[in-house]
Each structure stands twice: as structure tokens, then as C-alpha cells.
Design a protein around this motif. Structure first.
Motif, PDB file in Angstrom:
ATOM      1  N   ALA A  92       4.850 -12.369   0.603  1.00 38.58           N
ATOM      2  CA  ALA A  92       3.211 -11.576   1.086  1.00 38.58           C
ATOM      3  C   ALA A  92       3.532 -10.728   1.698  1.00 38.58           C
ATOM      4  O   ALA A  92       2.006  -9.872   1.424  1.00 38.58           O
ATOM      5  CB  ALA A  92       3.416 -12.325   2.488  1.00 38.58           C
ATOM      6  N   PHE A  93       4.578 -10.046   2.119  1.00 37.20           N
ATOM      7  CA  PHE A  93       4.279  -8.345   1.673  1.00 37.20           C
ATOM      8  C   PHE A  93       3.629  -7.881   0.801  1.00 37.20           C
ATOM      9  O   PHE A  93       2.946  -6.922   1.304  1.00 37.20           O
ATOM     10  CB  PHE A  93       5.606  -7.931   2.212  1.00 37.20           C
ATOM     11  N   GLU A  94       4.404  -7.862  -0.168  1.00 43.03           N
ATOM     12  CA  GLU A  94       3.885  -7.425  -1.806  1.00 43.03           C
ATOM     13  C   GLU A  94       2.234  -7.591  -1.952  1.00 43.03           C
ATOM     14  O   GLU A  94       1.720  -6.299  -1.915  1.00 43.03           O
ATOM     15  CB  GLU A  94       4.337  -7.714  -2.501  1.00 43.03           C
ATOM     16  N   ARG A  95       2.187  -8.646  -1.620  1.00 41.52           N
ATOM     17  CA  ARG A  95       0.351  -9.233  -1.743  1.00 41.52           C
ATOM     18  C   ARG A  95      -0.545  -7.995  -1.041  1.00 41.52           C
ATOM     19  O   ARG A  95      -1.420  -7.692  -1.371  1.00 41.52           O
ATOM     20  CB  ARG A  95       0.522 -10.299  -1.659  1.00 41.52           C
ATOM     21  N   LEU A  96       0.007  -8.132   0.619  1.00 44.83           N
ATOM     22  CA  LEU A  96      -0.455  -7.428   1.374  1.00 44.83           C
ATOM     23  C   LEU A  96      -0.445  -5.709   1.592  1.00 44.83           C
ATOM     24  O   LEU A  96      -1.958  -4.906   1.765  1.00 44.83           O
ATOM     25  CB  LEU A  96      -0.290  -8.043   2.588  1.00 44.83           C
ATOM     26  N   TRP A  97       0.318  -5.291   1.167  1.00 46.93           N
ATOM     27  CA  TRP A  97       0.676  -3.968   1.149  1.00 46.93           C
ATOM     28  C   TRP A  97      -0.385  -3.655   0.207  1.00 46.93           C
ATOM     29  O   TRP A  97      -0.329  -2.113   0.356  1.00 46.93           O
ATOM     30  CB  TRP A  97       1.853  -3.610   1.659  1.00 46.93           C
TER      31      TRP A  97
END
Length: 486
Positions: free
Chosen positions: A311-316
Motif C-alpha cells: 500500500a505504501f509503495e502504491r500510494l507513494w
């Protein structure tokens, strides 16, 4: 876009000057000026002929160069005279592209955003009846996105005979958008300072206006910015052209490269994004040099669950590719929540599985850091362990530091490693819940006596004492520093 700007100019003698940085066939607009003509109104210009000449100049003449090129177009009676100057030298601007992008037209969302903001500025400007005014704007861009802007000054340059101030014609907003759109073909954060002149002629319902100049102003360069912008350009190229979907292409990059890209992107955004209550160690870690931040991110993100990390990688990645404004309210809340979660987990002890993972990665990283040892590490894997100077057991006491940083890793022969582990075992018994300072001090004592054996696949030459002598010396110092240690 150049032709579009020319289409609104009828005054014979008017000159439009476009300053580009040209590199690798990519043109990045860095400045624009318009000079008035005053020689009467000319006849309509044949657009196809102007396009043909511009294509020839920009691709064959200017496009093969590297450096600054000034394209000048002078309005004549029934045509545009085109000239260019490639003799000027200047420092390469940070926003300059190296990769040409084939992208017909302007995305509708980009156009509408610019037009909406331009309309807002136009409505805020009033020109004295029969008079004139100078207007200055500050437009903030990030990559190809409009990040914001302000109306900096409206100054009357000529008073009229009196009467109520007059609003600007909607055509002024259209020309302003035409001027600004080419500036979106740049990289990173920057500001375009725009000056336009407006005047009202007696008998007309609205005031007229034309942009007279637009120039890029850049923030001071940040460490590693050049590398980040190159990576950002390659990503945007694939994302915008649809050659490879941006996030899919990112997934193909190596862990080291991706972590550095994330780190530099965070630094480029500024830490204001992380002004979230409860963030202390995360903010401190992100305020360091890019390579340090990248190393910290590599190990810190491993403490999240696989779902949280994804989720972090996708959103950032979405923030970097499309801007923070592309996040929905829920996505923004989720991303901030992930950083709050990260703040908590980096202060918790590592579990066994994560320790093993970090040990394996430490070995791989050490071999890259010291390529002269890569072969012997592969051949003698069991005989040459990689030791963490401050053990993984205490990683939570140093939450803003990368436990797998090069300065925390040393290669030891196995028999030396056993003695160092023995000493840490004694320390743990005496201090089951040590402070950060106690762990740091214990590591310094061990380093002082065992440093001759660090980063060696053989025995250090000329040593007058053995590893057992070193072990006894450490024990004495530890007992002196930590009462109760046996």
C-alpha cells in the motif's frame, strides 16, 4: 503550442522569443518574451507554412544541439519570420529533460486546471478605465503538474480619465494558459514568474492584455537531485506515453534504485507532507542525505506487513507520478497512517524471521560495498560471517538509523565472531534492558579491541596479542563500565 501563441498576434513588428534548453532531442522551455509591434495590423498568416518552418528549425537545426537555444518569431505583414540563436551558453537548468516525449495535445485535466486558475486571477484584476496596469504572477509547477500560484502584484501604470475600473477580457486567460502550458514539459519543482500588461481603450467593454514575459525560477538544488530527476523523467516518459505503465516499470527496478528514488522523492516534496502528529523518528530519519534515507527506508519498510508495504509503495508512487493532489481524501489518510504505523514499529524489537532476512541482505550488501571480498565471501560463507557492530537485537533502540548501513557491518572470521558474540552475551545478562547509550558504549569498547580483525579474511599481521587477549581486555572494560557484569 508555439503556433497557438502566434495565432493571437496581429501587430506587424511584434516579436515572440522562446528560450529552450535542448538536450538529446528534448526541448524544455525556460523563458518566454513578447515585444510589441506597433506597425499596424497584418494580414492572416498561413499556419501550415509556419508549422513547416518551425518543425525544420526545432528538429534539424536546434534539436541536434545541447544547450540553450532562443527561437525568435517576428510578425510581418502576411507571415512570421523565424530565426534562432544557438550561440548562447548557460548552466544546465535542473528541470531540463533529456528524453523527448511524443505526446499529442494536452491532457484535459491539465488544461482545465490551468484554465480554472487563470480565470480566477483574471477576475481579481481590475484595470482603470482608459488606463493600463502591470500584473505579476507566480505559478508553481511540479513535473508536468500545476502545484499552485499567486497573484503577486497589480500595479497601475497609466491612469485613465476616470470612471469605474474595467474587468479583463476572457481572451487574456486563454493566452495566459497558452504561455504556461509549454512550461509543463519540465521536471521537478519550480516557479514560473509571469508578467503581463493590460490596458483599456475607451469605448470597449473589457480591458485587453498580453503576457510580456515568463521565466523559470528554481529552488536551490538538493543533494542527489540530478539522479532523482533522471529517474523521474524515465518513469514519467513511460507513464505518460503508455510504453510501459509507470508503476509496472517501477516494479522492475532493483531494490536499491527504487529505495533511492522513493527517498529522493520524499526529500523533493519536503518534510511538510509528514507534518503529522506523532512522527518523531520518521521525520528525523527522512531529514538526512538521500543515500542515508534510502538505506533507512529499505530496512524500515520491512517492519510493515506485506500488505502495508504494498500500500505504501502504491500510494507513494502515485504521489510521485501524479502529485499529492491526485490522492483521494481516503488515500491521503491511509498514507499518513502508514507513516504513523512506521513510527511505531521501528521502536519495536525485531522478530526472528526479520532478523534472518536482514542478516541475509547484510551479506549481499556487504559484498557490493566491498567487491574485493565478494569471491571469498561466496567461497567461505560459513567461515566469514557478517557481524552487526550494534546487534540486531537492539535495532529498536536506534529507530532512525539503518541497521544494515555499511558502517554497522564488518566481516569477521568465525572464531573471532564467536568471541564477540560471547561478549555481547555477557552484556545482555548484565543489562537485560539496556539504554541506547549503554549499547552504543558497549559497541565502542568491543570495536576498540577487535578492530584489527574487522574486514579481514585472514589473521592481521604483526599482532602481539591473540583474540583471547582481546576478549579479556573487553571483559575488563565492560566490567568497569557496567557493574554487575560477570
Amino acid at each position: 503550442r508555439v503556433v497557438g501563441l502566434c495565432s493571437g498576434v496581429e501587430e506587424v513588428g511584434a516579436v515572440l522569443a522562446f528560450t529552450f534548453w535542448v538536450e538529446g532531442g528534448a526541448l524544455t522551455l525556460v523563458g518566454y518574451e513578447e515585444g510589441r509591434g506597433g506597425e499596424g495590423v497584418g494580414r492572416p498568416v498561413e499556419v501550415e507554412e509556419l508549422e513547416r518552418v518551425l518543425r525544420l528549425v526545432l528538429t534539424q537545426y536546434a534539436g541536434g544541439r545541447t544547450g540553450e537555444v532562443v527561437l525568435r518569431l517576428r510578425r510581418e505583414e502576411a507571415r512570421w519570420a523565424v530565426d534562432y540563436d544557438a550561440s548562447r551558453t548557460d548552466v544546465r537548468p535542473s528541470e531540463a529533460r533529456r528524453l523527448p516525449v511524443r505526446m499529442p495535445g494536452t491532457p484535459a485535466a491539465t488544461f482545465l486546471t490551468f484554465h480554472e486558475l487563470a480565470g480566477k486571477w483574471m477576475r481579481a484584476v481590475q484595470v482603470p478605465a482608459g488606463g493600463a496596469a502591470r500584473v505579476e504572477l507566480e505559478v508553481r509547477l511540479e513535473d508536468g503538474r500545476l502545484a499552485g500560484g499567486e497573484l503577486r502584484e497589480v500595479r497601475r501604470t497609466r491612469e485613465g480619465p476616470g470612471g469605474s475600473p474595467v474587468a479583463l477580457s476572457p481572451e487574456v486567460a486563454g493566452q495566459l494558459v497558452q504561455v504556461l502550458l509549454p512550461f509543463t514539459e519540465g521536471l521537478g519543482p519550480r516557479t514560473v514568474r509571469v508578467v503581463w500588461l493590460a490596458e483599456h481603450r475607451q469605448g470597449e467593454a473589457r480591458a485587453r492584455g498580453r503576457v510580456r514575459s515568463a521565466k523559470v525560477e528554481r529552488p536551490p538544488p538538493r543533494p542527489g537531485q540530478s539522479w532523482y530527476l533522471s529517474m523521474q523523467e524515465a518513469t514519467l516518459l513511460r507513464w505518460r506515453e503508455g510504453v510501459v505503465e509507470g508503476t509496472a516499470w517501477l516494479a522492475q527496478r532493483g531494490v536499491e534504485e527504487l529505495a533511492l528514488w522513493f527517498a529522493l522523492g520524499i526529500i523533493a516534496k519536503g518534510l511538510g507532507f509528514f507534518a503529522t502528529e506523532g512522527l518523531e523518528w520518521v521525520t528525523k530519519a527522512l531529514g538526512r542525505e538521500p543515500e542515508v534515507v534510502a538505506g533507512w527506508l529499505r530496512t524500515a519498510l520491512k517492519r510493515l506487513t506485506p500488505e502495508e508495504k504494498t500500500a505504501f509503495e502504491r500510494l507513494w508512487a502515485k504521489v510521485l507520478l501524479e502529485g499529492e493532489q491526485a490522492l483521494s481524501r481516503g488515500e491521503r489518510k491511509t498514507l499518513r497512517g502508514l507513516f504513523v504505523r512506521l513510527e511505531r514499529v521501528i521502536q519495536e524489537p525485531l522478530n526472528k524471521d526479520l532478523k534472518n532476512t536482514l542478516r541475509q541482505e547484510a551479506r549481499v550488501y556487504y559484498a557490493k560495498l566491498y567487491p574485493q571480498f565478494a569471491k571469498v565471501l561466496e567461497e567461505q560463507s560459513k567461515e566469514l560471517p557478517i557481524h552487526h557492530r550494534r546487534p540486531l537485537q537492539y535495532a529498536h533502540l536506534f529507530p532512525d538509523e539503518n541497521v544494515n548501513a555499511g558502517e554497522n557491518l564488518v566481516m569477521l572470521k568465525e572464531h573471532v565472531h564467536k568471541r564477540v558474540n560471547f561478549l555481547w552475551g555477557r552484556f545482555r545478562t548484565a543489562r537485560p534492558n539496556p539504554t541506547t547509550d549503554e549499547v552504543r558504549r558497549a559497541a565502542e569498547i568491543i570495536d576498540k579491541h577487535f578492530e584489527p580483525w574487522y574486514h579481514r579474511a585472514d589473521e592481521p599481521p604483526g599482532m602481539s596479542r591473540s583474540v583471547d587477549d582481546a576478549r579479556e581486555a573487553v571483559l575488563r572494560d565492560l566490567r568497569s563500565r557496567f557493574p554487575g557484569l560477570e
